[in-house]
Design a protein around this motif. Structure first.
Motif: not given
Length: 120
Positions: A107-120
């Protein structure tokens, strides 16, 4: 027959570990005419089992107790069974804890990936 260095290499442990197990009465190797430790195939199989117990967090005191009971013979079968059943319960708890932790990490990894992908 195996020398202590051969057993250490086969099991990927140090000779110090093997001597420690001997000191703790977990294993009693044979001795040759030069008083050097000699291990049989039976010793090797026993050590593999001991190492699995250790890998699954069985305390050395319990491993020592299991070895003592085993040496005492058939009259200790029930006590050995109970010791192993209790350890199995401990392993099941470890598995549950690991699965819960894995889910949290996922869950934490998914949250980080979502955050990173949304910043791009």
């Amino acid at each position: 027959m195996y020398a202590i260095s051969e057993v250490a290499k086969l099991l990927s442990v140090s000779t110090h570990t093997l001597r420690y197990y001997e000191k703790e009465d977990i294993i009693i190797p044979n001795r040759n005419e030069n008083k050097e430790r000699v291990y049989t195939e039976s010793h090797l199989n026993w050590l593999k089992f001991v190492m699995k117990l250790k890998e699954t967090q069985m305390p050395i005191a319990q491993i020592r107790e299991y070895a003592r009971l085993f040496k005492e013979g058939e009259q200790t079968t029930q006590a050995r069974l109970e010791l192993l059943e209790n350890h199995q319960i401990s392993i099941q708890i470890q598995i549950e804890n690991l699965l819960t932790t894995e889910k949290m990490l996922e869950d934490k990894i998914k949250a980080y990936k979502d955050f990173i992908n949304n910043k791009i």
